[in-house]
Design a protein around this motif. Structure first.
Motif, PDB file in Angstrom:
ATOM      1  N   GLY A 185      18.227  -2.602 -11.913  1.00  0.00           N
ATOM      2  CA  GLY A 185      19.238  -1.905 -11.113  1.00  0.00           C
ATOM      3  C   GLY A 185      20.558  -2.651 -11.171  1.00  0.00           C
ATOM      4  N   ASN A 186      21.288  -2.674 -10.054  1.00  0.00           N
ATOM      5  CA  ASN A 186      22.603  -3.335 -10.081  1.00  0.00           C
ATOM      6  C   ASN A 186      22.558  -4.789  -9.607  1.00  0.00           C
ATOM      7  OD1 ASN A 186      22.151  -2.641  -7.417  1.00  0.00           O
ATOM      8  ND2 ASN A 186      24.298  -2.197  -6.973  1.00  0.00           N
ATOM      9  N   MET A 189      25.250  -7.401 -10.845  1.00  0.00           N
ATOM     10  CA  MET A 189      26.377  -6.702 -11.473  1.00  0.00           C
ATOM     11  C   MET A 189      27.718  -7.229 -10.967  1.00  0.00           C
ATOM     12  SD  MET A 189      27.495  -2.766 -11.471  1.00  0.00           S
ATOM     13  CE  MET A 189      28.930  -2.967 -10.436  1.00  0.00           C
ATOM     14  N   ASP A 190      27.833  -7.362  -9.661  1.00  0.00           N
ATOM     15  CA  ASP A 190      29.120  -7.811  -9.128  1.00  0.00           C
ATOM     16  C   ASP A 190      29.398  -9.271  -9.480  1.00  0.00           C
ATOM     17  OD1 ASP A 190      30.645  -5.680  -7.496  1.00  0.00           O
ATOM     18  OD2 ASP A 190      28.543  -5.333  -7.043  1.00  0.00           O
ATOM     19  N   ILE A 193      30.858  -9.203 -13.029  1.00  0.00           N
ATOM     20  CA  ILE A 193      32.269  -8.776 -13.066  1.00  0.00           C
ATOM     21  C   ILE A 193      33.155  -9.849 -12.414  1.00  0.00           C
ATOM     22  CG2 ILE A 193      33.913  -6.937 -12.482  1.00  0.00           C
ATOM     23  CD1 ILE A 193      31.750  -5.837 -14.236  1.00  0.00           C
ATOM     24  N   GLY A 214      33.996  -2.346 -14.164  1.00  0.00           N
ATOM     25  CA  GLY A 214      32.955  -2.055 -13.170  1.00  0.00           C
ATOM     26  C   GLY A 214      32.259  -0.746 -13.470  1.00  0.00           C
ATOM     27  N   ASP A 215      33.044   0.266 -13.819  1.00  0.00           N
ATOM     28  CA  ASP A 215      32.497   1.586 -14.121  1.00  0.00           C
ATOM     29  C   ASP A 215      31.579   1.518 -15.354  1.00  0.00           C
ATOM     30  OD1 ASP A 215      32.174   4.387 -14.157  1.00  0.00           O
ATOM     31  OD2 ASP A 215      33.956   4.661 -15.395  1.00  0.00           O
ATOM     32  N   SER A 218      28.425  -0.635 -14.572  1.00  0.00           N
ATOM     33  CA  SER A 218      27.626   0.070 -13.577  1.00  0.00           C
ATOM     34  C   SER A 218      26.902   1.273 -14.202  1.00  0.00           C
ATOM     35  CB  SER A 218      28.570   0.525 -12.453  1.00  0.00           C
ATOM     36  OG  SER A 218      27.992   1.509 -11.671  1.00  0.00           O
ATOM     37  N   GLU A 219      27.624   2.049 -14.993  1.00  0.00           N
ATOM     38  CA  GLU A 219      27.013   3.248 -15.584  1.00  0.00           C
ATOM     39  C   GLU A 219      25.979   2.881 -16.649  1.00  0.00           C
ATOM     40  OE1 GLU A 219      27.621   6.715 -14.641  1.00  0.00           O
ATOM     41  OE2 GLU A 219      28.131   5.411 -12.980  1.00  0.00           O
ATOM     42  N   ILE A 221      24.050   0.151 -16.775  1.00  0.00           N
ATOM     43  CA  ILE A 221      22.788  -0.299 -16.170  1.00  0.00           C
ATOM     44  C   ILE A 221      22.143   0.833 -15.364  1.00  0.00           C
ATOM     45  CG2 ILE A 221      23.361  -2.749 -16.203  1.00  0.00           C
ATOM     46  CD1 ILE A 221      24.047  -2.646 -13.315  1.00  0.00           C
ATOM     47  N   TYR A 222      22.961   1.753 -14.876  1.00  0.00           N
ATOM     48  CA  TYR A 222      22.368   2.905 -14.175  1.00  0.00           C
ATOM     49  C   TYR A 222      21.638   3.815 -15.172  1.00  0.00           C
ATOM     50  CZ  TYR A 222      21.680   6.629 -10.815  1.00  0.00           C
ATOM     51  OH  TYR A 222      21.105   7.560  -9.987  1.00  0.00           O
ATOM     52  N   GLU A 225      18.318   2.421 -15.701  1.00  0.00           N
ATOM     53  CA  GLU A 225      17.447   2.737 -14.562  1.00  0.00           C
ATOM     54  C   GLU A 225      16.988   4.202 -14.599  1.00  0.00           C
ATOM     55  OE1 GLU A 225      19.482   1.556 -11.044  1.00  0.00           O
ATOM     56  OE2 GLU A 225      17.686   1.638  -9.811  1.00  0.00           O
ATOM     57  N   LEU A 226      17.909   5.074 -14.996  1.00  0.00           N
ATOM     58  CA  LEU A 226      17.631   6.508 -14.918  1.00  0.00           C
ATOM     59  C   LEU A 226      16.828   7.025 -16.124  1.00  0.00           C
ATOM     60  CD1 LEU A 226      18.477   8.675 -12.850  1.00  0.00           C
ATOM     61  CD2 LEU A 226      20.492   9.138 -14.241  1.00  0.00           C
ATOM     62  N   SER A 334      32.065   6.676 -19.281  1.00  0.00           N
ATOM     63  CA  SER A 334      32.439   5.355 -18.767  1.00  0.00           C
ATOM     64  C   SER A 334      32.268   4.293 -19.859  1.00  0.00           C
ATOM     65  CB  SER A 334      31.558   4.994 -17.569  1.00  0.00           C
ATOM     66  OG  SER A 334      31.591   6.027 -16.617  1.00  0.00           O
TER      67      SER A 334
ATOM     68  N   LYS B  17      28.903  -2.330  -1.678  1.00  0.00           N
ATOM     69  CA  LYS B  17      28.715  -2.163  -3.124  1.00  0.00           C
ATOM     70  C   LYS B  17      28.013  -0.847  -3.430  1.00  0.00           C
ATOM     71  CE  LYS B  17      28.549  -7.134  -3.736  1.00  0.00           C
ATOM     72  NZ  LYS B  17      27.715  -8.312  -4.014  1.00  0.00           N
ATOM     73  N   TYR B  19      26.610   2.283  -5.380  1.00  0.00           N
ATOM     74  CA  TYR B  19      26.150   2.278  -6.794  1.00  0.00           C
ATOM     75  C   TYR B  19      25.189   3.425  -7.058  1.00  0.00           C
ATOM     76  CZ  TYR B  19      22.884   0.899 -10.528  1.00  0.00           C
ATOM     77  OH  TYR B  19      22.063   0.894 -11.630  1.00  0.00           O
ATOM     78  N   ILE B  25      16.285   7.348  -6.937  1.00  0.00           N
ATOM     79  CA  ILE B  25      16.292   6.380  -8.039  1.00  0.00           C
ATOM     80  C   ILE B  25      16.688   5.006  -7.502  1.00  0.00           C
ATOM     81  CG2 ILE B  25      17.386   5.737 -10.239  1.00  0.00           C
ATOM     82  CD1 ILE B  25      15.644   8.172 -10.541  1.00  0.00           C
ATOM     83  N   ASN B  57      36.677  -1.906  -6.104  1.00  0.00           N
ATOM     84  CA  ASN B  57      37.357  -1.326  -7.279  1.00  0.00           C
ATOM     85  C   ASN B  57      36.383  -0.949  -8.385  1.00  0.00           C
ATOM     86  OD1 ASN B  57      39.684  -1.952  -5.897  1.00  0.00           O
ATOM     87  ND2 ASN B  57      40.054  -3.867  -7.022  1.00  0.00           N
ATOM     88  N   ARG B  58      35.072  -1.053  -8.135  1.00  0.00           N
ATOM     89  CA  ARG B  58      34.106  -0.933  -9.243  1.00  0.00           C
ATOM     90  C   ARG B  58      33.199   0.279  -9.096  1.00  0.00           C
ATOM     91  NH1 ARG B  58      32.669  -7.372  -8.709  1.00  0.00           N
ATOM     92  NH2 ARG B  58      34.797  -8.098  -9.122  1.00  0.00           N
ATOM     93  N   TYR B  59      33.700   1.325  -8.495  1.00  0.00           N
ATOM     94  CA  TYR B  59      32.890   2.531  -8.335  1.00  0.00           C
ATOM     95  C   TYR B  59      32.462   3.064  -9.703  1.00  0.00           C
ATOM     96  CZ  TYR B  59      34.715   2.837  -3.565  1.00  0.00           C
ATOM     97  OH  TYR B  59      35.037   2.584  -2.260  1.00  0.00           O
ATOM     98  N   GLY B  60      31.206   3.415  -9.813  1.00  0.00           N
ATOM     99  CA  GLY B  60      30.726   4.056 -11.037  1.00  0.00           C
ATOM    100  C   GLY B  60      31.000   5.554 -10.974  1.00  0.00           C
ATOM    101  N   ARG B  61      31.157   6.128 -12.129  1.00  0.00           N
ATOM    102  CA  ARG B  61      31.433   7.565 -12.238  1.00  0.00           C
ATOM    103  C   ARG B  61      30.317   8.409 -11.610  1.00  0.00           C
ATOM    104  NH1 ARG B  61      34.335  10.721 -16.619  1.00  0.00           N
ATOM    105  NH2 ARG B  61      35.424   8.803 -17.009  1.00  0.00           N
TER     106      ARG B  61
END
Lengths: 386, 117
Positions: A185-186, A189-190, A193, A214-215, A218-219, A221-222, A225-226, A334, B17, B19, B25, B57-61
């Motif tokens: 998962g995350n 992650m932070d 970065i 970050g995007d 994050s995407e 590693i997501y 997971e997905l 992303s 944070k 995510y 999930i 500032n690190r929001y994922g899409r």
């Protein structure tokens, strides 16, 4: 003896080798001298030079099984005379199958170079092969006789600790070099970065750039997971990450050992529309073969007419049916943004039997069918630092 | 519904944070959770809702798409209604605001196309 290669454009080596070419006669002379030294050493120990035993060959010794690393551990050179990809994957495959099943020694003595992408795949193979090991002692490491930089990579990026059963920490507090990171998962992650922001950008990363990093991370590693491990519990959906600044370039790679992009991309609702849009000829061939499957049922037959490199390309395009309306397939945007929105950005995606390379934002990618299947998915960005 | 405006701070009212997309999930701080737990009740109880995205500032899409696009796709709000009542801001990263606008528009097209089909 040490020979050096010109680094392939777009690839990155962990060891910063000094480029020095040896001419052919000098190389032969050095090789003969090495063989003579080896034969003398054998005689001094009272041994005999057997005709069936070759220089450089490693034998099982006292019940310790050898796993011998190739000269160049590198997955970037996929084609041509200098192809290193196959030997590297064979080595990693042997690591995966032998480590943790009896006493082994991993022999890097002949290794001259080690690329970051290959390193993270190797690290993950060791990590998973030894995950059930209890205590130390089942693995020994023979360091490189050819390159001190290979040895410092093995030490600094925690491979030595992992192989020998020492505790590996994924905390980045106080570290100068980011070791290979791993999580589910995350997790972390932070911290990753933060490390890039503080130690690589020296606290001068602006908020928009921080968002792009970050995007993308994050995407990615997501997505692991997905999609990457469809039949595994959440705690086993693991990724590995390597990050390194070299001169003005930042190299970031995320790897998973999942089923691969070509296996999962066909499941997306937008996929069929993208195939119709990007590969109308192949789509037509399928419709001719399977007219009864007109509609989404045809998706599972697409890998029979479209190779993995093209399927990776389609996955990176996401929803290209014209509306961009689907909620899925957004992660690829992303991933691409980190290449498109940063100067000098490059992207390499290895997955199953394909490789998709973007050397320049806006250009069409180079698509390569790999000579040997890649175990999982590796996404690597090269980004020019300000 | 109260004739007032409420401000939701993602970082202060939801989590530091955020995510991912789905609650099943990644159970903590997903876009779906933000939408269901904070955004939808606020839109039902207040005339105007403002989402303050500052502080991260690190929001994922995926998070942003599911939180905002999901209002139209899954919760039955119309684009026109949201356009009149929902605002959002990120002081430092305008790309985040642009992405939310893009995903609301994409959700609108998705729902309208599904209606036509």
């Amino acid at each position: 003896m040490c020979t050096f290669r010109k680094e392939q454009e777009g690839a990155f080596q962990l060891g910063e080798s000094v480029v020095k070419k040896l001419d052919a006669s000098r190389k032969i002379y050095l090789e003969r001298a090495a063989i003579a030294r080896w034969e003398n050493a054998l005689k001094r120990r009272g041994g005999r030079v057997n005709s069936h035993k070759k220089y450089g060959e490693r034998k099982e010794f006292g019940g310790w099984h050898p796993i011998v690393a190739p000269e160049n551990i590198n997955v970037y050179e996929v084609l041509g005379e200098r192809e290193t990809y196959t030997k590297t994957l064979e080595f990693i495959s042997e690591i995966q199958s032998r480590l943790g099943k009896g006493k082994c020694y991993v022999d890097f003595s002949a290794t001259e170079s080690l690329s970051a992408a290959a390193f993270v795949v190797l690290y993950a193979a060791v990590d998973t092969a030894l995950s059930s090991r209890v205590g130390k002692g089942a693995v020994k490491v023979i360091f490189s006789e050819k390159s001190e930089q290979v040895n410092s990579i093995i030490r600094n990026y925690n491979l030595y600790k992992l192989l020998t059963g020492e505790k590996v920490s994924y905390s980045l507090d106080g570290v100068r070099v980011m070791p290979v990171m791993s999580g589910v998962g995350n997790e972390c992650m932070d911290e990753i970065i933060d490390f890039i922001q503080k130690k690589i950008y020296l606290d001068k990363m602006n908020a928009e750039t921080e968002y792009v990093y970050g995007d993308a991370v994050s995407e990615t590693i997501y997505n692991v997971e997905l999609h990457a491990y469809p039949n595994s519990p959440a705690s086993e959906k693991r990724w590995w990450l390597i990050c390194r600044a070299k001169g003005k370039m930042l190299h970031l790679a995320i790897y998973d050992k999942g089923v691969g992009i070509p296996k999962t991309v066909v499941e997306h609702p937008w996929f069929l529309g993208s195939v119709q849009n990007k590969h109308p000829k192949e789509y037509g061939v399928l419709l001719e073969k399977f007219p009864e499957l007109r509609g989404s049922g045809i998706s599972r037959y697409i890998p029979t007419v479209i190779s993995d490199d093209k399927l990776i390309y389609l996955s990176l395009q996401g929803d290209v049916s014209g509306t961009n309306r689907d909620r899925h397939g957004q992660g690829s945007k992303s991933i691409m943004a980190l290449v498109n929105d940063t100067p000098g950005g490059r992207l390499w995606v290895f997955s199953n039997d394909g490789l998709c390379k973007y050397e320049k934002a806006g250009d069409e990618p180079e698509l390569v069918q790999l000579p040997q299947s890649f175990p999982g998915t590796l996404i690597q960005w090269n980004i020019e630092l300000p | 519904m109260k004739e007032d405006i409420v401000t939701i701070s993602v970082v202060k009212d939801f989590g530091e944070k955020p995510y991912g997309r789905y609650m099943d999930i990644n159970t903590k701080l997903s876009g779906e959770e933000f939408r269901k737990v904070l955004l939808v009740p606020s839109l039902k109880n207040h005339k105007y809702v403002h989402v303050d995205l500052d502080g991260y500032n690190r929001y994922g899409r995926s998070f942003l798409d599911e939180a905002f696009g999901g209002l139209i796709r899954d919760e039955g709000f119309s684009w026109d209604d949201l356009n009149a009542r929902l605002t959002y801001s990120h002081t430092l990263v305008k790309s985040i605001e642009n992405l939310i606008a893009d995903r609301l528009q994409a959700a609108r097209i998705s729902v309208e196309s599904a209606g036509q089909e």
